[in-house]
Design a protein around this motif. Structure first.
Motif, PDB file in Angstrom:
ATOM      1  N   ARG A 539     -21.872  38.031   3.522  1.00 24.12           N
ATOM      2  CA  ARG A 539     -22.928  37.182   4.075  1.00 24.12           C
ATOM      3  C   ARG A 539     -24.327  37.717   3.741  1.00 24.12           C
ATOM      4  NH1 ARG A 539     -20.937  34.190   8.773  1.00 24.12           N
ATOM      5  NH2 ARG A 539     -22.963  34.470   9.783  1.00 24.12           N
ATOM      6  N   THR A 540     -24.448  39.048   3.567  1.00 23.27           N
ATOM      7  CA  THR A 540     -25.744  39.648   3.245  1.00 23.27           C
ATOM      8  C   THR A 540     -25.586  40.575   2.058  1.00 23.27           C
ATOM      9  OG1 THR A 540     -26.560  39.555   5.525  1.00 23.27           O
ATOM     10  CG2 THR A 540     -27.588  41.166   4.073  1.00 23.27           C
ATOM     11  N   LEU A 541     -26.392  40.361   1.034  1.00 21.04           N
ATOM     12  CA  LEU A 541     -26.407  41.221  -0.147  1.00 21.04           C
ATOM     13  C   LEU A 541     -27.846  41.656  -0.391  1.00 21.04           C
ATOM     14  CD1 LEU A 541     -25.101  42.545  -2.601  1.00 21.04           C
ATOM     15  CD2 LEU A 541     -25.371  40.385  -3.841  1.00 21.04           C
ATOM     16  N   ASN A 542     -28.074  42.959  -0.321  1.00 15.37           N
ATOM     17  CA  ASN A 542     -29.419  43.506  -0.493  1.00 15.37           C
ATOM     18  C   ASN A 542     -29.448  44.405  -1.720  1.00 15.37           C
ATOM     19  OD1 ASN A 542     -31.940  44.677  -0.320  1.00 15.37           O
ATOM     20  ND2 ASN A 542     -31.804  45.147   1.854  1.00 15.37           N
ATOM     21  N   LEU A 543     -30.101  43.939  -2.766  1.00 14.55           N
ATOM     22  CA  LEU A 543     -30.274  44.699  -4.007  1.00 14.55           C
ATOM     23  C   LEU A 543     -31.748  45.017  -4.248  1.00 14.55           C
ATOM     24  CD1 LEU A 543     -27.842  42.629  -6.276  1.00 14.55           C
ATOM     25  CD2 LEU A 543     -27.434  44.912  -5.364  1.00 14.55           C
ATOM     26  N   SER A 544     -32.562  44.983  -3.206  1.00 13.27           N
ATOM     27  CA  SER A 544     -34.008  45.175  -3.347  1.00 13.27           C
ATOM     28  C   SER A 544     -34.343  46.542  -3.948  1.00 13.27           C
ATOM     29  CB  SER A 544     -34.684  45.055  -1.981  1.00 13.27           C
ATOM     30  OG  SER A 544     -34.511  43.768  -1.446  1.00 13.27           O
ATOM     31  N   ALA A 545     -35.434  46.562  -4.718  1.00 16.10           N
ATOM     32  CA  ALA A 545     -35.975  47.800  -5.296  1.00 16.10           C
ATOM     33  C   ALA A 545     -34.939  48.545  -6.123  1.00 16.10           C
ATOM     34  CB  ALA A 545     -36.550  48.701  -4.192  1.00 16.10           C
ATOM     35  N   THR A 546     -34.128  47.817  -6.861  1.00 18.02           N
ATOM     36  CA  THR A 546     -33.241  48.422  -7.849  1.00 18.02           C
ATOM     37  C   THR A 546     -33.789  48.099  -9.241  1.00 18.02           C
ATOM     38  OG1 THR A 546     -31.819  46.452  -7.909  1.00 18.02           O
ATOM     39  CG2 THR A 546     -31.222  48.204  -6.354  1.00 18.02           C
ATOM     40  N   SER A 547     -33.158  48.674 -10.255  1.00 13.32           N
ATOM     41  CA  SER A 547     -33.587  48.418 -11.633  1.00 13.32           C
ATOM     42  C   SER A 547     -32.723  47.328 -12.272  1.00 13.32           C
ATOM     43  CB  SER A 547     -33.491  49.713 -12.454  1.00 13.32           C
ATOM     44  OG  SER A 547     -34.294  50.723 -11.892  1.00 13.32           O
ATOM     45  N   ILE A 548     -32.138  46.497 -11.445  1.00 12.39           N
ATOM     46  CA  ILE A 548     -31.227  45.465 -11.929  1.00 12.39           C
ATOM     47  C   ILE A 548     -31.942  44.546 -12.927  1.00 12.39           C
ATOM     48  CG2 ILE A 548     -31.656  43.727 -10.124  1.00 12.39           C
ATOM     49  CD1 ILE A 548     -28.141  44.755 -10.982  1.00 12.39           C
ATOM     50  N   GLN A 549     -31.287  44.301 -14.053  1.00 14.92           N
ATOM     51  CA  GLN A 549     -31.889  43.463 -15.091  1.00 14.92           C
ATOM     52  C   GLN A 549     -31.316  42.056 -15.088  1.00 14.92           C
ATOM     53  OE1 GLN A 549     -31.193  45.765 -18.631  1.00 14.92           O
ATOM     54  NE2 GLN A 549     -32.743  47.294 -18.127  1.00 14.92           N
ATOM     55  N   TYR A 550     -30.064  41.955 -14.683  1.00 18.92           N
ATOM     56  CA  TYR A 550     -29.448  40.629 -14.547  1.00 18.92           C
ATOM     57  C   TYR A 550     -28.354  40.723 -13.504  1.00 18.92           C
ATOM     58  CZ  TYR A 550     -25.899  42.743 -17.556  1.00 18.92           C
ATOM     59  OH  TYR A 550     -24.941  43.580 -18.079  1.00 18.92           O
ATOM     60  N   LEU A 551     -28.050  39.611 -12.893  1.00 17.54           N
ATOM     61  CA  LEU A 551     -27.032  39.567 -11.849  1.00 17.54           C
ATOM     62  C   LEU A 551     -25.728  39.028 -12.429  1.00 17.54           C
ATOM     63  CD1 LEU A 551     -29.121  38.081  -8.898  1.00 17.54           C
ATOM     64  CD2 LEU A 551     -28.514  40.463  -9.285  1.00 17.54           C
ATOM     65  N   PRO A 552     -24.590  39.526 -11.932  1.00 21.73           N
ATOM     66  CA  PRO A 552     -23.308  38.999 -12.416  1.00 21.73           C
ATOM     67  C   PRO A 552     -23.125  37.540 -11.977  1.00 21.73           C
ATOM     68  CG  PRO A 552     -22.961  40.435 -10.532  1.00 21.73           C
ATOM     69  CD  PRO A 552     -24.403  40.562 -10.896  1.00 21.73           C
ATOM     70  N   HIS A 553     -22.439  36.794 -12.789  1.00 24.64           N
ATOM     71  CA  HIS A 553     -22.218  35.378 -12.465  1.00 24.64           C
ATOM     72  C   HIS A 553     -21.351  35.208 -11.228  1.00 24.64           C
ATOM     73  CE1 HIS A 553     -24.233  33.768 -15.990  1.00 24.64           C
ATOM     74  NE2 HIS A 553     -23.627  34.696 -16.724  1.00 24.64           N
ATOM     75  N   SER A 554     -20.596  36.244 -10.855  1.00 26.89           N
ATOM     76  CA  SER A 554     -19.723  36.132  -9.692  1.00 26.89           C
ATOM     77  C   SER A 554     -20.513  35.951  -8.393  1.00 26.89           C
ATOM     78  CB  SER A 554     -18.822  37.368  -9.570  1.00 26.89           C
ATOM     79  OG  SER A 554     -19.579  38.554  -9.534  1.00 26.89           O
ATOM     80  N   ILE A 555     -21.817  36.276  -8.403  1.00 21.37           N
ATOM     81  CA  ILE A 555     -22.644  36.024  -7.221  1.00 21.37           C
ATOM     82  C   ILE A 555     -22.688  34.535  -6.905  1.00 21.37           C
ATOM     83  CG2 ILE A 555     -25.090  35.930  -6.533  1.00 21.37           C
ATOM     84  CD1 ILE A 555     -25.398  38.767  -7.335  1.00 21.37           C
ATOM     85  N   SER A 556     -22.592  33.732  -7.940  1.00 21.40           N
ATOM     86  CA  SER A 556     -22.638  32.276  -7.742  1.00 21.40           C
ATOM     87  C   SER A 556     -21.471  31.759  -6.927  1.00 21.40           C
ATOM     88  CB  SER A 556     -22.677  31.564  -9.101  1.00 21.40           C
ATOM     89  OG  SER A 556     -23.803  31.953  -9.844  1.00 21.40           O
ATOM     90  N   ASP A 557     -20.394  32.560  -6.798  1.00 19.61           N
ATOM     91  CA  ASP A 557     -19.207  32.113  -6.072  1.00 19.61           C
ATOM     92  C   ASP A 557     -19.136  32.665  -4.645  1.00 19.61           C
ATOM     93  OD1 ASP A 557     -18.209  30.671  -8.296  1.00 19.61           O
ATOM     94  OD2 ASP A 557     -17.416  32.527  -9.162  1.00 19.61           O
ATOM     95  N   LEU A 558     -20.175  33.392  -4.209  1.00 16.58           N
ATOM     96  CA  LEU A 558     -20.174  33.944  -2.848  1.00 16.58           C
ATOM     97  C   LEU A 558     -20.641  32.861  -1.867  1.00 16.58           C
ATOM     98  CD1 LEU A 558     -21.693  37.493  -3.552  1.00 16.58           C
ATOM     99  CD2 LEU A 558     -19.282  36.884  -3.252  1.00 16.58           C
TER     100      LEU A 558
END
Length: 971
Positions: A539-558
């Motif tokens: 229900r909650t995903l916190n990726l703030s202040a990371t060096s993430i360049q792209y998100l996995p497509h599997s996030i679209s299914d949450l």
């Protein structure tokens, strides 16, 4: 053709070799610069966050630092592009730029320490670094005297302080720490490091380096890091290093702490006397529990009752006895019983406490049951849920109240309310209840809370069972926990503030119950697509202040996701489709590099919070916002005007940040916001061009800003400009204001309610108000009757606060103008020669802070002239500023006088005078037989010590009695 290919290949090799010969370390130097830029970005974020939270007047040097940081970040982005298409003949110049920029970035990082803090006046309740809690009676004083005498004994170089958890070791040492900061023999070199149970050499080295403001140049090699720390300490001279909460022996040599040396002290606190012995402490002090009488006095004080019924008092004494004189247990227990009056409830509480402690022989093990009892006494499940949520943060961590409340709301830990304001109020009420129960303590005024480490231990003990947490926050982890630790029964996981860079390809934890995953503030660059496939309940995903360049497509299914936080992911350029995330209520993409809204945003019909501040959105398609009818908070980048019709359709909007394109749109938006429940916060900008400076002012508040050329030309033909009735702050930046600021206020409706005003880069502004006849003043009204803070920056034609129309004498100012003004800051106004006319000084009766910086032509701060130019004030005249606390003057090369007369300021606390070497006398210090009663400090550049000693004083002993207050600041 083959011959041509061979020639091209050879040429390429020659180019590569030439580039390498010319600049052999170019690639490595560029990578080093990139790492330092990323660190600088993080520091910038921290500084801006601190500025937003504190709500105080920032120093000019802080704003200059932020501008320089942003310029370096922008230049580096340009540099990267040039490097990609460079040839060997330009590589040498690029290498020189890299070298220059690296030096600048290192200097900026060094400057980020900001000696004396970010603000012009430090809150007295906070102290310099630590907030020392009040002490507890004679036992505290005895322990403190033992510690202090050891610190002052030159023969004792290492001190161990031990005692059971909750007995007050940290409080004692915090008190010593605050006193040591003012001890001349250590010159402020006093460093506090919290070690904690989760100890590692690498983490401790990093923490010490951070305290020393040391940037490791040797990477992660622990031996090289130890050598660098050792050298830094050796060069320092006298210092005190405090290691708080040491659980086991630490090999000082492996860390980089030098062996015993005269003038240098090592202080450790521990729950174990054995640890103190093993670390070779020369003096070991046991912190004892309170006596029966002191324990009773502390409990009764925290219970906050005038008197007790005899039977209740008897029960209380039994409870106090069970606490064994342990301050933490006493305070927590009293907090849980505060307000209880019914005798039956007291008897039941006593029995419950007795049962919870049965079978526990030693006092250490009795503490947790007492703390657990206080948790159970909360009764209300939402209070318990919110309390346990706080344990997701690191040990000994100050947690921002606003951030906590936002998480309480998005995690649905509280009762639902119809409005965001009502939910926010509920959140504050819950935190207040937890504070009153002594399960949280307030730090840094009202802005932060903290958990005592024992209380956090108790909370984590609860979350080993139900609900089930895995908390590994700020443990310097470099790798994500093994998949075996991600058990099926986990509810929440916190891995915040570590050094995790990657998640193994193929890792797919089976966590069907997991509702919250916090990976914020890691070096994470990517996440494998399979990682979320078995987290369908998230229900909650916190990726703030990371060096993430792209998100996995599997996030679209949450599809159960309610909160997605990507704030300060500076490398993130795109987000996969959000079409299926129809339950999402909070989406934070602020300060990312996204240029387009993610696909499917229009499907997020349950969205309540959308934050896009600081992004590079090229446009906001018309109709998108219209579909998000439940939005309560909307924050948009200010460089693009918002589709006004879409915003006007958001009937539940309470918090808005964004820009409009015209006066008409501004008036419509303000009318709309005021027609509903008054908004909790708003930052509205009328702006035709992007202005980088303004975005730093988009903190929570009630603010309206006018950007480049927005008050020029045809836009003003649309009628008077509306301002909200509850406006707090007004900003003008290259807006086209001319003449006086009061003239600009005439264009604005409700401007008389403004409390704070910033005027930046306005080329045509000459003064704040033009003085004319009484009749003319009356016709214009009283424009600044509510103004409390006024900041003026880089106004090239500004000549002073007041300007006469002609040379004829004029009537006095109308009553009410500037009577509420407390803070006045003027910077880079080079045409001004005198700031405040002596005859009009009485219009500023409440002025508390006056800062004048980098005004090249100013000669006097307070002064008057006759028509022939001769001064009106003589040396015997008295000038009174009854509430002035801070006088800050810097880089004023022509300043000859603060005031020619005698200046009376009994309330003055801090005087800062730097680079004003033509000044011969310093009012309000001159002519007094003794220092002003409230004076605390006089700051002067160390390089200008000779100037200070050459100052002229009316009183012969002035230099002597002022000397203890003088602090020479290194340039």
């Amino acid at each position: 053709m083959d011959k041509l290919l061979e020639i091209v290949t050879n040429a390429a090799e020659i180019v590569t070799k030439a580039a390498t010969l010319l600049c052999p370390d170019f690639e490595e130097n560029t990578q080093t610069l990139q790492r330092k830029i990323e660190l600088l970005k993080s520091r910038k974020v921290d500084v801006q966050a601190d500025l937003q939270k504190a709500g105080k007047k920032r120093k000019r040097e802080v704003e200059d630092w932020l501008i320089n940081v942003e310029n370096n970040i922008t230049e580096f982005e340009t540099l990267e592009q040039e490097i990609q298409c460079s040839r060997f003949y330009s590589r040498q110049k690029l290498a020189e730029r890299v070298e220059r920029m690296t030096k600048e970035v290192i200097e900026l990082d060094d400057q980020s320490d900001f000696p004396g803090g970010l603000f012009l006046e430090v809150d007295e309740s906070i102290g310099q670094l630590m907030l020392t809690p009040p002490h507890n009676g004679q036992a505290f004083l005895q322990n403190f005297n033992d510690i202090w005498s050891s610190l002052m004994d030159d023969n004792i170089l290492s001190i161990g302080i031990y005692g059971m958890g909750g007995v007050g070791k940290t409080t004692l040492v915090m008190h010593a720490h605050d006193n040591l900061l003012n001890e001349p023999k250590f010159s402020g070199h006093v460093y506090w490091i919290t070690v904690s149970q989760e100890f590692s050499i690498h983490k401790l080295q990093s923490d010490i380096a951070q305290a020393l403001k040391l940037d490791f140049s040797c990477g992660s090699d622990e031996k090289k890091r130890a050598a660098q720390l050792f050298q830094t300490f050796q060069k320092m001279g006298s210092y005190v290093l405090i290691l708080d909460d040491v659980w086991k022996q630490i090999d000082a040599e492996k860390i980089g702490i030098p062996p015993r040396r005269d003038g240098c002290k090592l202080v450790i606190t521990s729950r174990s006397e054995e640890v103190c012995h093993r670390m070779g402490c020369q003096r070991i002090i046991k912190v004892n529990t309170l006596s029966k009488q002191e324990a009773w006095e502390l409990f009764f004080k925290k219970l906050d009752r005038d008197e007790l019924h005899p039977e209740v008092e008897e029960i209380c004494k039994k409870m106090v006895k069970r606490c064994g004189g342990l301050p933490l247990a006493l305070v927590t227990l009293a907090g849980s019983m505060r307000g209880v009056t019914d005798i039956h409830e007291w008897r039941d509480a006593s029995e419950e406490l007795k049962e919870s402690c049965m079978g526990r022989a030693d006092m250490e093990n009795k503490v947790l049951p007492i703390l657990l009892y206080s948790y159970v006494r909360l009764r209300d499940p939402k209070l318990q849920r919110c309390f346990l949520y706080c344990s997701l943060y690191p040990e000994d961590f100050s947690i921002e109240r606003e951030e906590l409340i936002e998480n309480f709301i998005s995690e649905e830990l509280m009762d639902r309310r119809l409005s965001w304001r009502a939910e926010n109020d509920q959140g504050h009420a819950i935190l207040n209840q937890l504070e009153r129960a002594c399960l949280l303590e307030r730090v840094w005024d009202e802005y932060y809370v903290k958990m005592h480490d024992l209380i956090r231990d108790m909370a984590l003990g609860i979350t080993k069972h139900n609900p089930r947490y895995m908390v590994k926050a700020r443990l310097n982890l470099r790798e994500i926990p093994d998949v075996q630790e991600w058990t099926e029964d986990l509810d929440k996981i916190s891995l915040m503030k570590n050094s995790i860079e990657e998640i193994s390809i193929g890792m797919s934890p089976n966590c069907p119950r997991l509702s919250t995953l916090i990976l914020s503030e890691n070096h994470l660059k990517s996440i494998p697509d399979c990682f979320f496939t078995q987290m369908r309940g998230l229900r909650t995903l916190n990726l703030s202040a990371t060096s993430i360049q792209y998100l996995p497509h599997s996030i679209s299914d949450l599809e159960n996701l309610r909160t997605l936080l990507l704030r300060h992911c500076f490398s993130l350029k795109s987000v996969p489709t959000l079409e299926k995330l129809r339950l999402l209520t909070r989406l934070d993409l602020s300060y990312t590099k996204i240029e387009e809204l993610p696909d499917g945003v229009e499907s997020l019909t349950n969205l309540k919070v959308l934050d896009l501040v600081g992004t590079s959105l090229s446009m906001i398609p018309t109709g998108i916002l219209h579909s998000l009818s439940l939005l309560q908070q909307l924050k948009l980048p200010i460089h693009r005007g918002v589709p006004i019709e879409d915003v006007l359709a958001l009937k539940r909007l309470e918090d808005f940040c964004g820009s409009v394109n015209s006066v008409s749109d501004l008036n419509r938006l303000i009318t709309f916001l005021q027609s509903m429940m008054p908004p909790s916060f708003y930052c509205i900008f009328l702006i035709s061009k992007f202005d980088e400076q303004i975005i730093w002012e988009t903190s929570r508040g009630k603010l309206v800003g006018f950007g480049k050329e927005s008050l020029m030309g045809s836009s003003l033909g649309e009628g008077k400009i509306l301002l909200p009735r509850d406006i707090e702050k007004l900003i003008f930046s290259r807006s086209g204001l001319s003449g006086s600021l009061a003239d600009g206020f005439q264009m604005l409706n409700n401007a008389s309610y403004v409390k704070k005003c910033n005027v930046w880069y306005e080329d045509e502004i000459e003064c704040i108000i033009r003085l004319s006849s009484t009749e003319e003043q009356q016709s214009r009204g009283v424009p600044f009757q509510s103004l409390e803070e006024l900041s003026l920056y880089e106004l090239p034609n500004f000549i002073g606060l007041f300007m006469w129309e002609g040379k004829a004498a004029v009537a006095p100012l109308l009553p009410g103008i500037f009577t509420q003004l407390t803070d006045l800051v003027i910077t880079d106004c080079d045409k001004m020669k005198k700031l405040i006319p002596w005859s009009l000084l009485q219009t500023l009766p409440n002025l508390q802070m006056l800062e004048v910086i980098s005004c090249k032509e100013i000669e006097e701060i307070i002064g008057d002239e006759d028509d022939d130019g001769s001064p009106v004030i003589n040396s015997s005249a008295e000038v009174t500023m009854p509430r002035l606390k801070i006088l800050s003057l810097g880089n004023l090369p022509k300043l000859r006088s603060v005031c020619k007369g005698m200046m009376i300021c009994d309330s003055i606390k801090n005087i800062i005078i730097m680079s004003c070497t033509n000044l011969k006398k310093v009012a309000p210090l001159d002519g007094q037989p003794s220092p002003p009663p409230s004076l605390k400090e006089i700051e002067v550049y160390a390089k200008e010590k000779e100037w200070w000693e050459s100052l002229e004083w009316e009183h012969p002993n002035a230099n002597n009695f002022l000397q203890p207050f003088v602090k020479f600041i290194p340039f």
